[in-house]
Design a protein around this motif. Sequence first.
Motif, PDB file in Angstrom:
ATOM      1  N   ILE A 291       0.843  -1.199   0.000  1.00  0.00           N
ATOM      2  CA  ILE A 291       0.000   0.000   0.000  1.00  0.00           C
ATOM      3  C   ILE A 291       0.875   1.245   0.000  1.00  0.00           C
ATOM      4  N   CYS A 292       1.948   1.196   0.770  1.00  0.00           N
ATOM      5  CA  CYS A 292       2.842   2.347   0.845  1.00  0.00           C
ATOM      6  C   CYS A 292       3.599   2.582  -0.454  1.00  0.00           C
ATOM      7  N   ARG A 293       3.844   1.534  -1.202  1.00  0.00           N
ATOM      8  CA  ARG A 293       4.459   1.734  -2.514  1.00  0.00           C
ATOM      9  C   ARG A 293       3.533   2.563  -3.401  1.00  0.00           C
ATOM     10  N   VAL A 294       2.235   2.351  -3.250  1.00  0.00           N
ATOM     11  CA  VAL A 294       1.260   3.143  -4.001  1.00  0.00           C
ATOM     12  C   VAL A 294       1.228   4.583  -3.493  1.00  0.00           C
ATOM     13  N   THR A 295       1.084   4.760  -2.180  1.00  0.00           N
ATOM     14  CA  THR A 295       0.966   6.124  -1.654  1.00  0.00           C
ATOM     15  C   THR A 295       2.271   6.902  -1.804  1.00  0.00           C
ATOM     16  N   ASP A 296       3.415   6.223  -1.729  1.00  0.00           N
ATOM     17  CA  ASP A 296       4.685   6.916  -1.964  1.00  0.00           C
ATOM     18  C   ASP A 296       4.741   7.496  -3.378  1.00  0.00           C
ATOM     19  N   HIS A 297       4.247   6.721  -4.336  1.00  0.00           N
ATOM     20  CA  HIS A 297       4.229   7.211  -5.721  1.00  0.00           C
ATOM     21  C   HIS A 297       3.323   8.431  -5.836  1.00  0.00           C
ATOM     22  N   LEU A 298       2.193   8.396  -5.159  1.00  0.00           N
ATOM     23  CA  LEU A 298       1.279   9.535  -5.205  1.00  0.00           C
ATOM     24  C   LEU A 298       1.918  10.770  -4.581  1.00  0.00           C
ATOM     25  N   VAL A 299       2.629  10.581  -3.476  1.00  0.00           N
ATOM     26  CA  VAL A 299       3.323  11.711  -2.848  1.00  0.00           C
ATOM     27  C   VAL A 299       4.382  12.269  -3.791  1.00  0.00           C
ATOM     28  N   GLU A 300       5.148  11.375  -4.397  1.00  0.00           N
ATOM     29  CA  GLU A 300       6.209  11.806  -5.319  1.00  0.00           C
ATOM     30  C   GLU A 300       5.638  12.615  -6.473  1.00  0.00           C
ATOM     31  N   LYS A 301       4.452  12.232  -6.949  1.00  0.00           N
ATOM     32  CA  LYS A 301       3.830  12.916  -8.085  1.00  0.00           C
ATOM     33  C   LYS A 301       2.919  14.067  -7.650  1.00  0.00           C
ATOM     34  N   GLU A 302       2.918  14.385  -6.354  1.00  0.00           N
ATOM     35  CA  GLU A 302       2.079  15.469  -5.815  1.00  0.00           C
ATOM     36  C   GLU A 302       0.600  15.225  -6.106  1.00  0.00           C
ATOM     37  N   ILE A 303       0.160  13.981  -5.922  1.00  0.00           N
ATOM     38  CA  ILE A 303      -1.247  13.632  -6.113  1.00  0.00           C
ATOM     39  C   ILE A 303      -1.879  13.410  -4.741  1.00  0.00           C
ATOM     40  N   ALA A 304      -2.869  14.210  -4.404  1.00  0.00           N
ATOM     41  CA  ALA A 304      -3.559  14.058  -3.124  1.00  0.00           C
ATOM     42  C   ALA A 304      -4.297  12.722  -3.098  1.00  0.00           C
TER      43      ALA A 304
END
Length: 400
Positions: A291-304
């Motif tokens: 799950i964190c691999r997904v949310t880390d990618h979202l953080v990196e791409k500045e996606i809320a």
Amino acid sequence: MACRRASSNMAVSLGASQEQPHHPATSSLEDFVYEEEDFVLPGIGWWRSRSEGPASRPLSRFDNALQSGWEEKMKLGLFRYHLGELQTRIMPGKVRFVAQLNIQRGLERRRPQDIQSVRQRFDPQQFHFNKIKPGEILFRMTRAPACHPPTRGCSQNQGDPSESRLPGIPSYVLMVINVSPLEFGHVLLIPDPTLCLPQILTQELLQFGLESVLLSAHPGFRVGFNSLGAFASVNHLHLHGFYLDWELLIETAPAEPLCPTLNFHFLKDVPAPGFLFYSEGGELGALAHNICRVTDHLVEKEIAHNVFVTRGTAPRGPTHSEAHSGIRVIIWARKSSFGTKEEAAFNVALCELAGHLPIKTAQDFQNLTETSAIDIIQRHLLPEPQLSHLQSQLVTILTE
């Protein structure tokens, strides 16, 4: 104790600071110690009629500790307002939104902080959880020594999840009342506040959230996360937990498999489509890691993004199964809502995306329809082409 660094790497990536205020003393706190044997793993179903209700079910040790402590804090007047039984309306329609009138939360909750980035650094000048009253803490939640903790913070997810834990990552969370509750038992799960971590999800905290849902014998105990830009009101790492005595569509809605070996799916046929992980209680560390691999990618791409953890059925099982044999974790990537703007009827955060609508005014509570609610929610979703592209990226990341 002043805020301290988790490690040199985490301080850089998560914005921990050394010059911060003190937080309430925790040396005299009651410890809630648990192990895997405390998980309520057999399928938990909803009662067949409202007359049965939660009172007909035995509480778990976790439920007893949380509910009795929460009710005692309410009697002591530690909340901003008294929360009685909320007026609830199941909105007509396919979705069966659970609308609840909560005027006082809309009026008396702390004003959300001004957020301008999903990766905004912790600011010691703003409100943070080192400033809460000691009486707001229910207990310190920790695993028994035999219970193996997760191994990596979300923002440090490279490498095998079986590697040793990062130094300084706390092995406990504080269970704290939300002084502006949206429902009964509304709490915050906060890792060591002195680390001063910003609101970026970590694997350690997420696993505590997953385990909390399994520790509860109530099918409606939910846990969730709002990122910055997704209506998180405080930039200090925390999860929400609360009880809701109503079933939600997302617990049983079918999902399309994306990475079957990782139980990663796409939840569709709901007002807010999202990415879904499913587990029947095993390998929670690996689940939190993915799950964190997904949310880390979202953080990196500045996606809320918002995350919601609930009991639910297998994604490709019977859609109306009475037994919720596992937990569903839904991740919604969405448009950012920066600044301190408030929506009229309701803000679109983790509850609303899941189908639970805390309404601020009596007029909206009476007049809101399923169509208008879906319209408000879908204004905050990513456009379909962007969501489709993101889906391809996530499948690639998870299968590398």
